[in-house]
Design a protein around this motif. Structure first.
Motif, PDB file in Angstrom:
ATOM      1  N   ALA B 182       0.836  -1.129  -0.019  1.00  0.00           N
ATOM      2  CA  ALA B 182      -0.017  -0.052  -0.341  1.00  0.00           C
ATOM      3  C   ALA B 182       0.802   1.295  -0.048  1.00  0.00           C
ATOM      4  CB  ALA B 182      -0.902   0.216   1.414  1.00  0.00           C
ATOM      5  N   ALA B 183       2.051   1.198   0.780  1.00  0.00           N
ATOM      6  CA  ALA B 183       2.903   2.262   0.901  1.00  0.00           C
ATOM      7  C   ALA B 183       3.421   2.600  -0.528  1.00  0.00           C
ATOM      8  CB  ALA B 183       4.308   2.223   1.713  1.00  0.00           C
ATOM      9  N   THR B 184       3.856   1.328  -1.192  1.00  0.00           N
ATOM     10  CA  THR B 184       4.297   1.855  -2.678  1.00  0.00           C
ATOM     11  C   THR B 184       3.149   2.486  -3.602  1.00  0.00           C
ATOM     12  OG1 THR B 184       5.507  -0.267  -2.546  1.00  0.00           O
ATOM     13  CG2 THR B 184       5.160   0.546  -4.653  1.00  0.00           C
ATOM     14  N   MET B 185       1.941   1.847  -3.705  1.00  0.00           N
ATOM     15  CA  MET B 185       0.815   2.516  -4.184  1.00  0.00           C
ATOM     16  C   MET B 185       0.644   4.040  -3.663  1.00  0.00           C
ATOM     17  SD  MET B 185      -2.872   1.269  -4.139  1.00  0.00           S
ATOM     18  CE  MET B 185      -3.172   2.168  -2.649  1.00  0.00           C
ATOM     19  N   LYS B 186       0.780   4.315  -2.596  1.00  0.00           N
ATOM     20  CA  LYS B 186       0.352   5.452  -2.322  1.00  0.00           C
ATOM     21  C   LYS B 186       1.264   6.510  -2.617  1.00  0.00           C
ATOM     22  CE  LYS B 186      -2.640   4.351   1.544  1.00  0.00           C
ATOM     23  NZ  LYS B 186      -2.623   4.014   2.958  1.00  0.00           N
ATOM     24  N   LYS B 187       2.457   6.246  -2.817  1.00  0.00           N
ATOM     25  CA  LYS B 187       3.764   6.996  -3.015  1.00  0.00           C
ATOM     26  C   LYS B 187       3.599   7.317  -4.712  1.00  0.00           C
ATOM     27  CE  LYS B 187       7.256   9.516  -2.493  1.00  0.00           C
ATOM     28  NZ  LYS B 187       7.114  10.522  -1.410  1.00  0.00           N
ATOM     29  N   ILE B 188       3.278   6.364  -5.497  1.00  0.00           N
ATOM     30  CA  ILE B 188       3.009   6.459  -6.816  1.00  0.00           C
ATOM     31  C   ILE B 188       1.881   7.516  -7.290  1.00  0.00           C
ATOM     32  CG2 ILE B 188       1.932   4.239  -7.677  1.00  0.00           C
ATOM     33  CD1 ILE B 188       4.762   6.346  -9.366  1.00  0.00           C
ATOM     34  N   ILE B 189       1.085   6.927  -6.461  1.00  0.00           N
ATOM     35  CA  ILE B 189      -0.358   7.942  -6.541  1.00  0.00           C
ATOM     36  C   ILE B 189       0.019   9.419  -6.324  1.00  0.00           C
ATOM     37  CG2 ILE B 189      -2.670   8.479  -5.995  1.00  0.00           C
ATOM     38  CD1 ILE B 189      -3.078   5.437  -5.828  1.00  0.00           C
ATOM     39  N   SER B 190       0.696   9.661  -5.426  1.00  0.00           N
ATOM     40  CA  SER B 190       0.920  10.898  -5.174  1.00  0.00           C
ATOM     41  C   SER B 190       1.809  11.607  -5.750  1.00  0.00           C
ATOM     42  CB  SER B 190       1.192  10.873  -3.273  1.00  0.00           C
ATOM     43  OG  SER B 190       2.545  11.375  -3.341  1.00  0.00           O
ATOM     44  N   LEU B 191       2.816  11.005  -6.374  1.00  0.00           N
ATOM     45  CA  LEU B 191       3.925  11.596  -7.134  1.00  0.00           C
ATOM     46  C   LEU B 191       3.068  11.970  -8.586  1.00  0.00           C
ATOM     47  CD1 LEU B 191       7.041   9.183  -6.774  1.00  0.00           C
ATOM     48  CD2 LEU B 191       6.703  11.794  -5.991  1.00  0.00           C
ATOM     49  N   THR B 192       2.316  10.904  -8.798  1.00  0.00           N
ATOM     50  CA  THR B 192       1.824  11.024 -10.394  1.00  0.00           C
ATOM     51  C   THR B 192       0.804  12.104 -10.263  1.00  0.00           C
ATOM     52  OG1 THR B 192       1.875   8.567 -10.695  1.00  0.00           O
ATOM     53  CG2 THR B 192       0.645   9.517 -12.349  1.00  0.00           C
ATOM     54  N   VAL B 193      -0.279  12.172  -9.143  1.00  0.00           N
ATOM     55  CA  VAL B 193      -1.049  13.185  -9.278  1.00  0.00           C
ATOM     56  C   VAL B 193      -0.728  14.626  -9.244  1.00  0.00           C
ATOM     57  CG1 VAL B 193      -3.071  14.239  -7.933  1.00  0.00           C
ATOM     58  CG2 VAL B 193      -2.886  11.753  -8.482  1.00  0.00           C
ATOM     59  N   ILE B 194       0.423  14.927  -8.415  1.00  0.00           N
ATOM     60  CA  ILE B 194       1.198  16.092  -8.176  1.00  0.00           C
ATOM     61  C   ILE B 194       1.745  16.427  -9.775  1.00  0.00           C
ATOM     62  CG2 ILE B 194       3.472  17.292  -7.582  1.00  0.00           C
ATOM     63  CD1 ILE B 194       2.996  15.536  -4.888  1.00  0.00           C
ATOM     64  N   SER B 195       2.247  15.421 -10.372  1.00  0.00           N
ATOM     65  CA  SER B 195       2.662  15.678 -11.733  1.00  0.00           C
ATOM     66  C   SER B 195       1.692  16.285 -12.819  1.00  0.00           C
ATOM     67  CB  SER B 195       3.549  14.600 -12.386  1.00  0.00           C
ATOM     68  OG  SER B 195       2.789  13.782 -12.959  1.00  0.00           O
ATOM     69  N   LEU B 196       0.605  15.990 -12.382  1.00  0.00           N
ATOM     70  CA  LEU B 196      -0.742  16.318 -13.417  1.00  0.00           C
ATOM     71  C   LEU B 196      -1.518  17.515 -12.952  1.00  0.00           C
ATOM     72  CD1 LEU B 196      -2.345  12.637 -13.661  1.00  0.00           C
ATOM     73  CD2 LEU B 196      -1.307  14.009 -15.480  1.00  0.00           C
ATOM     74  N   LYS B 197      -1.313  17.863 -11.427  1.00  0.00           N
ATOM     75  CA  LYS B 197      -1.876  19.006 -11.107  1.00  0.00           C
ATOM     76  C   LYS B 197      -1.685  20.105 -11.963  1.00  0.00           C
ATOM     77  CE  LYS B 197      -3.313  19.023  -6.587  1.00  0.00           C
ATOM     78  NZ  LYS B 197      -2.526  18.256  -5.344  1.00  0.00           N
ATOM     79  N   GLU B 198      -0.793  20.440 -12.461  1.00  0.00           N
ATOM     80  CA  GLU B 198      -0.403  21.702 -13.325  1.00  0.00           C
ATOM     81  C   GLU B 198      -1.509  21.621 -14.397  1.00  0.00           C
ATOM     82  OE1 GLU B 198       3.405  23.247 -15.857  1.00  0.00           O
ATOM     83  OE2 GLU B 198       3.611  21.701 -14.150  1.00  0.00           O
ATOM     84  N   LYS B 199      -1.668  20.268 -15.028  1.00  0.00           N
ATOM     85  CA  LYS B 199      -2.344  20.480 -16.067  1.00  0.00           C
ATOM     86  C   LYS B 199      -3.851  20.545 -15.817  1.00  0.00           C
ATOM     87  CE  LYS B 199      -2.815  17.330 -19.958  1.00  0.00           C
ATOM     88  NZ  LYS B 199      -3.194  16.099 -20.536  1.00  0.00           N
ATOM     89  N   LEU B 200      -4.320  20.221 -14.478  1.00  0.00           N
ATOM     90  CA  LEU B 200      -5.448  20.334 -13.909  1.00  0.00           C
ATOM     91  C   LEU B 200      -5.717  21.834 -13.729  1.00  0.00           C
ATOM     92  CD1 LEU B 200      -6.429  17.482 -11.681  1.00  0.00           C
ATOM     93  CD2 LEU B 200      -7.387  17.821 -13.775  1.00  0.00           C
ATOM     94  N   ASP B 201      -5.007  22.513 -13.377  1.00  0.00           N
ATOM     95  CA  ASP B 201      -5.086  23.817 -13.041  1.00  0.00           C
ATOM     96  C   ASP B 201      -5.300  24.706 -14.102  1.00  0.00           C
ATOM     97  OD1 ASP B 201      -4.438  23.959 -10.279  1.00  0.00           O
ATOM     98  OD2 ASP B 201      -2.331  24.099 -10.489  1.00  0.00           O
ATOM     99  N   LEU B 202      -4.990  24.062 -15.352  1.00  0.00           N
ATOM    100  CA  LEU B 202      -5.208  24.842 -16.604  1.00  0.00           C
ATOM    101  C   LEU B 202      -6.886  24.526 -17.211  1.00  0.00           C
ATOM    102  CD1 LEU B 202      -1.729  24.475 -18.294  1.00  0.00           C
ATOM    103  CD2 LEU B 202      -2.789  26.433 -17.138  1.00  0.00           C
ATOM    104  N   GLY B 203      -7.335  23.453 -16.118  1.00  0.00           N
ATOM    105  CA  GLY B 203      -8.687  23.252 -16.528  1.00  0.00           C
ATOM    106  C   GLY B 203      -8.668  22.268 -17.790  1.00  0.00           C
ATOM    107  N   GLY B 204      -7.551  21.622 -17.945  1.00  0.00           N
ATOM    108  CA  GLY B 204      -7.436  20.497 -18.908  1.00  0.00           C
ATOM    109  C   GLY B 204      -7.042  21.015 -20.443  1.00  0.00           C
ATOM    110  N   LYS B 205      -6.722  22.341 -20.427  1.00  0.00           N
ATOM    111  CA  LYS B 205      -6.531  22.549 -21.925  1.00  0.00           C
ATOM    112  C   LYS B 205      -5.009  23.569 -21.845  1.00  0.00           C
ATOM    113  CE  LYS B 205      -8.479  21.392 -24.822  1.00  0.00           C
ATOM    114  NZ  LYS B 205      -7.754  20.925 -26.111  1.00  0.00           N
TER     115      LYS B 205
END
Ligand SMILES: Nc1nc2c(ncn2[C@@H]2O[C@H](COP(=O)(O)OP(=O)(O)OP(=O)(O)O)[C@@H](O)[C@H]2O)c(=O)[nH]1
Ligand SMILES: [Mg+2]
Lengths: 130, 205
Positions: B182-205
């Motif tokens: 679970a620790a491995t899974m949580k870490k990769i989810i958090s790293l991946t989601v952080i890397s996507l946040k920027e994209k989400l901030d732009l509203g997907g465009k």
């Protein structure tokens, strides 16, 4: 090649309208537009269809990739018709542009010939949008 | 890249478990599937051979709720680790957002780990992606075998082999006992989601 597709809301709405008009009204059970990474872009059904579209998309993208690789081995660009026939329901796959795939699930009451015609129409209309 | 649907307010994120054959990738997903049943709305999909080796991939969708008003749908995949299945491994890697590299701690498998990581680097490069910059977590699996007297590599040696330049987050783990799965899974989810946040901030465009 890797890719990403971002559709805006109005593109998604137009695609839904096309699929509704061309395919759902023809009597198919379910249509799913996916990308080759296995993401679901649009899914629509006739209200009586409870398939797990996310799993279907993952398998369909992989299946399509495998079939394309087979085509390349025998020197074909790709196989234009991909169709799996079941006792009651069947699945038809159609590539849209280079990176999208349209899955159509339909029952015995829909003829394959007519379906192919409608899929081609929908395909052309969607290509204009993306 | 993750697919953002502004109409449904949904993001599909692809996380791939990679690593040498029999390293424990499928076992990781099986454990997650059991342990987090309530977050998993459908059956795990597996395409395997008669003797349980992954032939194409495993697929497990996992809901983590909402971020910035978007429903985040994590989609876990495993690749087939056997060397001969590289064509299918590449297909599964298409559109990947984050990677867990599952290394096998058994001393016998030292060379296979290194080769598999190299293969990952090459396959990513064929999609113009760089192993050094994609969200990555390394898992040193099968730590439990040490207690059974089976020779395993010390973490320092695995780190030297695999992670000396990458400097990725890593976890010693056991996919059969569930230790750090679970620790491995949580870490990769958090790293991946952080890397996507920027994209989400732009509203997907
Ligand atoms: N002792 C021990 N055995 C493990 C562990 N993880 C996996 N195994 C065993 O190793 C074998 C292979 O595990 P899988 O999860 O199928 O390996 P895989 O990486 O998916 O292998 P491929 O599908 O061939 O790439 C199975 O018999 C597992 O039970 C672990 O942490 N400890
Ligand atoms: Mg496996």
């Amino acid at each position: 090649m890797d890719f990403t597709f971002d559709f805006n809301k109005s593109q998604l709405e137009s695609i839904e309208a096309i699929l509704e008009e061309e395919l759902i009204e023809l009597g198919v059970e379910c249509v799913v537009l996916i990308d080759l990474a296995g993401n679901v872009i649009v899914n629509l059904d006739n209200g009586r269809c409870e398939h797990d579209v996310y799993s279907l998309a993952a398998l369909a993208a992989a299946n399509f990739g495998a079939v394309s690789a087979m085509a390349n081995i025998i020197g074909e660009e790709e196989f234009s018709l991909l169709f799996h026939k079941g006792e009651n329901d069947s699945i038809h796959f159609s590539k849209i542009g280079t990176d999208l795939l349209l899955l159509t699930i339909f029952g015995k009451d829909v003829s394959l010939g007519f379906l192919r015609l409608k899929v081609t129409e929908a395909n052309n209309k969607i290509k204009e949008l993306v | 890249m993750a697919l953002i649907n502004p109409k449904k307010k949904e993001v599909q994120v692809k996380i791939v478990y990679y690593g040498p054959g029999r390293g424990g990738k499928t076992t990781n997903l099986e454990y997650i599937n059991k342990k987090f049943k309530s977050r998993i709305k459908s059956e795990m999909v597996t395409v395997k051979t008669y003797n349980d080796r992954t032939l194409f991939f495993d697929f497990l969708p996992f809901d983590i709720g909402m971020i910035k008003g978007y429903t985040i749908k994590i989609q876990f995949y495993t690749v087939p680790g056997q060397v001969k299945y590289n064509a299918t491994r590449k297909l599964v890697l298409r559109g990947v957002d984050g990677i867990v590299f599952v290394a096998d701690s058994m001393t016998l498998r030292q060379e296979m780990n290194i080769r598999s990581l190299e293969n990952l680097r090459e396959n990513l490069a064929s999609f113009n992606k760089d192993l050094n910059s994609i969200p990555l977590v390394i898992q040193y699996n099968k730590r439990d075998l040490g207690k059974q007297g089976i020779p395993i590599l010390p973490i320092e040696s695995l780190e030297k082999d695999l992670n000396s330049t990458l400097k990725a987050s890593y976890f010693p783990a056991s996919a059969v006992t569930g230790e750090n799965v679970a620790a491995t899974m949580k870490k990769i989810i958090s790293l991946t989601v952080i890397s996507l946040k920027e994209k989400l901030d732009l509203g997907g465009k």
